[in-house]
Design a protein around this motif. Sequence first.
Motif, short mmCIF file in Angstrom:
data_model
loop_
_atom_site.label_atom_id
_atom_site.label_comp_id
_atom_site.label_asym_id
_atom_site.label_seq_id
_atom_site.Cartn_x
_atom_site.Cartn_y
_atom_site.Cartn_z
N MET A 47 7.82 -15.27 17.84
CA MET A 47 7.73 -13.88 17.41
C MET A 47 6.28 -13.60 17.03
SD MET A 47 7.39 -11.80 14.49
CE MET A 47 7.68 -12.94 13.18
N THR A 48 5.84 -12.36 17.29
CA THR A 48 4.53 -11.91 16.86
C THR A 48 4.69 -10.52 16.26
OG1 THR A 48 2.22 -11.61 17.50
CG2 THR A 48 3.90 -10.94 19.11
N GLY A 49 3.79 -10.18 15.34
CA GLY A 49 3.92 -8.88 14.69
C GLY A 49 2.61 -8.38 14.11
N VAL A 50 2.61 -7.11 13.79
CA VAL A 50 1.47 -6.48 13.11
C VAL A 50 2.03 -5.63 11.98
CG1 VAL A 50 1.40 -4.49 14.69
CG2 VAL A 50 -0.64 -5.12 13.41
N TRP A 51 1.33 -5.63 10.85
CA TRP A 51 1.74 -4.86 9.68
C TRP A 51 0.56 -4.01 9.26
CZ3 TRP A 51 2.61 -7.05 4.11
CH2 TRP A 51 3.20 -6.08 3.31
N TYR A 52 0.76 -2.69 9.22
CA TYR A 52 -0.28 -1.74 8.82
C TYR A 52 0.15 -1.08 7.52
CZ TYR A 52 -2.85 2.65 8.62
OH TYR A 52 -3.61 3.71 8.20
N ARG A 53 -0.78 -1.01 6.54
CA ARG A 53 -0.53 -0.34 5.27
C ARG A 53 -1.60 0.71 5.02
NH1 ARG A 53 -0.17 -5.87 2.29
NH2 ARG A 53 -1.18 -6.36 4.22
N HIS A 54 -1.16 1.83 4.45
CA HIS A 54 -2.08 2.94 4.18
C HIS A 54 -1.74 3.54 2.82
CE1 HIS A 54 -4.58 6.47 4.85
NE2 HIS A 54 -3.56 7.20 4.41
N MET A 55 -2.77 3.81 2.01
CA MET A 55 -2.62 4.54 0.75
C MET A 55 -3.72 5.59 0.71
SD MET A 55 -1.78 1.69 -2.18
CE MET A 55 -3.02 0.46 -1.78
N GLU A 56 -3.42 6.74 0.13
CA GLU A 56 -4.46 7.76 0.00
C GLU A 56 -4.23 8.60 -1.24
OE1 GLU A 56 -3.46 11.53 2.70
OE2 GLU A 56 -3.88 9.73 3.84
N GLU A 57 -5.28 9.34 -1.58
CA GLU A 57 -5.31 10.21 -2.75
C GLU A 57 -5.10 9.42 -4.04
OE1 GLU A 57 -3.35 14.02 -2.70
OE2 GLU A 57 -3.28 13.98 -0.52
N PHE A 58 -6.01 8.46 -4.28
CA PHE A 58 -5.99 7.75 -5.55
C PHE A 58 -7.41 7.50 -6.02
CE2 PHE A 58 -6.06 4.33 -2.42
CZ PHE A 58 -6.94 3.40 -2.96
N ALA A 59 -7.55 7.28 -7.31
CA ALA A 59 -8.83 6.92 -7.92
C ALA A 59 -8.77 5.44 -8.27
CB ALA A 59 -9.09 7.76 -9.16
N GLU A 105 -13.36 8.53 -18.69
CA GLU A 105 -14.81 8.36 -18.78
C GLU A 105 -15.44 8.06 -17.41
OE1 GLU A 105 -15.77 5.40 -21.65
OE2 GLU A 105 -15.59 6.79 -23.31
N PHE A 106 -14.70 7.40 -16.53
CA PHE A 106 -15.23 7.07 -15.21
C PHE A 106 -15.39 8.31 -14.33
CE2 PHE A 106 -13.41 2.51 -15.39
CZ PHE A 106 -14.49 2.11 -16.16
N GLY A 107 -14.63 9.37 -14.64
CA GLY A 107 -14.72 10.61 -13.88
C GLY A 107 -14.31 10.44 -12.43
N ASP A 108 -13.45 9.47 -12.15
CA ASP A 108 -13.03 9.23 -10.77
C ASP A 108 -12.19 10.38 -10.25
OD1 ASP A 108 -14.26 6.81 -10.72
OD2 ASP A 108 -12.44 5.63 -11.00
N SER A 109 -12.34 10.65 -8.97
CA SER A 109 -11.49 11.64 -8.33
C SER A 109 -10.59 10.92 -7.34
CB SER A 109 -12.34 12.69 -7.62
OG SER A 109 -13.11 12.08 -6.61
N ARG A 110 -9.58 11.60 -6.89
CA ARG A 110 -8.61 11.01 -5.96
C ARG A 110 -9.14 11.03 -4.54
NH1 ARG A 110 -3.27 10.43 -6.82
NH2 ARG A 110 -2.45 10.85 -8.86
N ASP A 111 -10.25 10.36 -4.29
CA ASP A 111 -10.83 10.38 -2.94
C ASP A 111 -10.77 9.02 -2.26
OD1 ASP A 111 -12.68 9.06 -4.48
OD2 ASP A 111 -14.37 10.31 -3.90
N GLN A 112 -10.05 8.07 -2.83
CA GLN A 112 -9.97 6.73 -2.24
C GLN A 112 -8.86 6.66 -1.19
OE1 GLN A 112 -12.01 3.98 -3.07
NE2 GLN A 112 -13.15 5.62 -4.05
N THR A 113 -9.10 5.83 -0.17
CA THR A 113 -8.08 5.51 0.81
C THR A 113 -8.07 4.01 1.03
OG1 THR A 113 -9.59 5.78 2.68
CG2 THR A 113 -8.27 7.70 2.05
#
Length: 159
Positions: A76-88, A94-102
Amino acid sequence: MPVATGSSTNQYQNINSNRAQGLEVSSTKQFVSWMIKGNLSYTDSENTTDNLDYQAFPKWMSSINVEYKLPFMNAMTGVWYRHMEEFALSDNIEFGDSRDQTYDRFDVYGYWKINKHSQLSAQIYNLFDAPVPLPSYYGSEGGYHDAERQFSLTYKHIF
């Protein structure tokens, strides 16, 4: 929730009120030798005591897993893709992070069942060696950098 203390360490305290809601959809389909699994989730979570959004938890997360079984080789062979978005990378104001991380990561893997008692497996984690920062809910205020590309080769024999 982290509380500013004026030093490089954080003090954590419980909050009085929280509201979290979300939706997750997942599916698995089998087509002869192919298997496809996927999910998509949306989460909205906030500290209602202080009227603050929990930025370090991604609003959107998804994954897809595709596998192919080679019946003539018992492999057997496989691929696993994960995605997250809109997080700091932090919930610390105090860090002033915005939700621009992916976050995007691909892993590939496979195995070959050599015989009734032996199996050879291989994995490549973070296939494209992407710089994939994880949000602080994984245990590091200001974000945690996921592992670089890693290889794994395993032989298993059952006595």
